[in-house]
Design an enzyme around this catalytic site. Structure first.
Site, short mmCIF file in Angstrom:
data_model
loop_
_atom_site.label_atom_id
_atom_site.label_comp_id
_atom_site.label_asym_id
_atom_site.label_seq_id
_atom_site.Cartn_x
_atom_site.Cartn_y
_atom_site.Cartn_z
N HIS A 32 43.01 35.47 45.76
CA HIS A 32 43.14 36.18 44.48
C HIS A 32 42.59 35.27 43.37
O HIS A 32 43.07 34.14 43.17
CB HIS A 32 44.61 36.51 44.24
CG HIS A 32 44.86 37.39 43.06
ND1 HIS A 32 44.65 38.76 43.06
CD2 HIS A 32 45.30 37.09 41.81
CE1 HIS A 32 44.97 39.26 41.89
NE2 HIS A 32 45.36 38.26 41.10
N MET A 36 40.63 34.84 33.17
CA MET A 36 41.26 35.09 31.85
C MET A 36 40.34 34.59 30.75
O MET A 36 39.77 33.51 30.86
CB MET A 36 42.58 34.32 31.76
CG MET A 36 43.54 34.63 32.88
SD MET A 36 45.03 33.64 32.71
CE MET A 36 45.93 34.18 34.15
C1 DX5 Z 1 49.10 36.35 36.07
C2 DX5 Z 1 48.12 36.39 37.21
C3 DX5 Z 1 48.78 36.17 38.49
C4 DX5 Z 1 49.46 34.84 38.63
C5 DX5 Z 1 50.64 35.03 39.52
O1 DX5 Z 1 48.49 36.70 34.90
O2 DX5 Z 1 47.44 37.61 37.26
O3 DX5 Z 1 47.90 36.41 39.59
O4 DX5 Z 1 48.63 33.84 39.15
O5 DX5 Z 1 51.38 33.87 39.50
P1 DX5 Z 1 52.88 33.85 40.02
O6 DX5 Z 1 52.86 34.32 41.42
O7 DX5 Z 1 53.25 32.40 39.88
O8 DX5 Z 1 53.65 34.74 39.11
ZN ZN Z 2 46.28 38.18 39.18
#
Ligand code: DX5
Ligand code: ZN
Length: 215
Positions: A32, A36
């Site tokens: 994944h 951002m």
């Molecule tokens: C958040 C991201 C997630 C994040 C999840 O904005 O889209 O993919 O990395 O991280 P965890 O699993 O730590 O909440």
């Molecule tokens: Zn994500």
């Protein structure tokens, strides 16, 4: 079977290749890739160059999550032979059907994400065109946040909507996923779990991956 997509946002970037190899050996299905831009979300992560540095270093396909304004302008940058999904936010797209078609025209499976404050009903007329729907279970922007409880109900509603329409989109959930929340999400109808800190910040990532895949 549940698919598991560890988010490299919580990996150690000084040894990204090794971290990715470790999760691959432990049985993860997808990488994944959280992108951002500091506009759509209040944080900047990394771009296509970092993702492309992993091409050929792993067999796992890329699952790209674009948390950016104007995604149409950048979709092409993330298309590689290893890119399986590109997911855009419903809230960032003025013409979501056009963007979904744009992704598909590049031979990549399109995904549509919704923020915690966006109702599942916003997906009604794009559901059948997407291969993946991403329910955000935290406000996007950061790893390690607390799971928002009503996300489970959103998964139930989305499952109903997909089944009613006879659609085939997979349901992915992202944010605050761990062994406890993951189990409930799968019971509610999720197909793909994203987990960042639960995997990479664990003393034993392989065990967490095994547990998350077992539901
Ligand atoms: C958040 C991201 C997630 C994040 C999840 O904005 O889209 O993919 O990395 O991280 P965890 O699993 O730590 O909440
Ligand atoms: Zn994500």
């Amino acid at each position: 079977m549940i698919e598991l997509a560890p988010s490299i946002l919580s990996a150690d970037f000084s040894r990204l290749g090794e971290d990715v190899k470790q999760i691959e050996n432990a049985g993860a299905h997808l990488i994944h890739v959280d992108v951002m831009d500091g506009h759509f979300v209040p944080n900047i992560s990394y771009g296509a160059t970092v993702m492309k540095s992993l091409c050929g270093r792993t067999q796992m396909p890329f699952d790209v999550h674009l948390m950016i304004e104007n995604p149409d302008q950048y979709i092409g940058d993330f298309v590689t032979e290893q890119t399986e999904y590109i997911t855009v936010h419903q809230e960032a797209c003025r013409h979501i059907n056009r963007t979904v078609q744009h992704i598909r025209s590049m031979d990549v499976k399109p995904g549509v994400a919704i923020n915690p404050g966006t109702p599942v009903s916003a997906l009604e007329y794009v559901l059948e065109d997407a291969d993946l729907i991403l329910i955000m279970s935290v406000n996007p922007g950061f790893g390690g946040q607390r799971f928002i409880e009503n996300s489970v109900e959103k998964v139930v509603r989305l499952r109903e909507m997909i089944d009613r329409k006879g659609a085939s989109a997979w349901i992915q959930v992202d944010g605050g996923v761990n062994v406890e929340t993951g189990r409930r999400l799968v019971e509610a109808g999720a197909d793909v779990l994203v987990a960042g800190s639960a995997v990479f910040r664990s003393d034993d990532p392989a065990r967490v991956i095994r547990e998350l895949k077992s539901f």
